[in-house]
Design an enzyme around this catalytic site. Structure first.
Site, short mmCIF file in Angstrom:
data_model
loop_
_atom_site.label_atom_id
_atom_site.label_comp_id
_atom_site.label_asym_id
_atom_site.label_seq_id
_atom_site.Cartn_x
_atom_site.Cartn_y
_atom_site.Cartn_z
CB CYS A 1 -0.96 -0.06 1.19
SG CYS A 1 -2.30 1.12 1.17
CG HIS A 2 -0.29 4.95 1.31
ND1 HIS A 2 -1.47 4.28 1.10
CD2 HIS A 2 -0.45 6.18 0.76
CE1 HIS A 2 -2.31 5.07 0.47
NE2 HIS A 2 -1.72 6.22 0.24
#
Length: 139
Positions: A63-64
């Protein structure tokens, strides 16, 4: 954190200021927005990641999570995926961004496994486990 809301609290084994790459075999960077955003501003955490890369130890990020890798200048020349909104950040840092459920990049000083989102957890966990096992981390 759950997105922008406080979530559960968990005890930690070590704080970043005292963590040493020599004591760990691999790293998994969490996703979400808030956790990686705060982690990348933690100089000791970034230094720890840089030491893990320099030692050739495998790293996985979802994800991030790659935001912290960008902060350590650890993505140049590497192929990664992430949450789509990070693609410009990754490209600006010299990475090759692709839109796939999981990417295993061995073109560098360590194995780097990245994934886009919780929807990709099955592929992420499969490839992360395989990458960690191939280096003897999971025996």
């Amino acid at each position: 954190m759950r997105h922008l809301d406080r979530a559960d609290r968990f005890p930690v084994d070590e704080v970043t200021e005292r963590a040493s790459a020599a004591d760990y075999d691999a790293v998994v960077l969490p996703g979400g927005v808030t956790n990686p955003d705060q982690l990348r501003t933690d100089g000791a955490a970034v230094d720890f990641l840089m030491a893990m890369f320099e030692a050739g130890k495998p790293v996985a990020a979802i994800c991030h999570g790659p935001w912290t890798l960008i902060e350590g200048d650890l993505v140049a020349g590497r192929t990664l995926t992430s949450w789509p909104s990070l693609q410009t950040d990754l490209r600006n840092a010299g990475a090759y961004w692709v839109d796939r459920d999981v990417v295993v990049c061995r073109l560098g000083i360590n194995t780097l496994v990245t994934s886009r989102s919780p929807d990709d957890l099955r592929a992420f966990c499969r490839e992360m486990t395989a990458a960690f096992a191939s280096t003897g981390v999971l025996v």
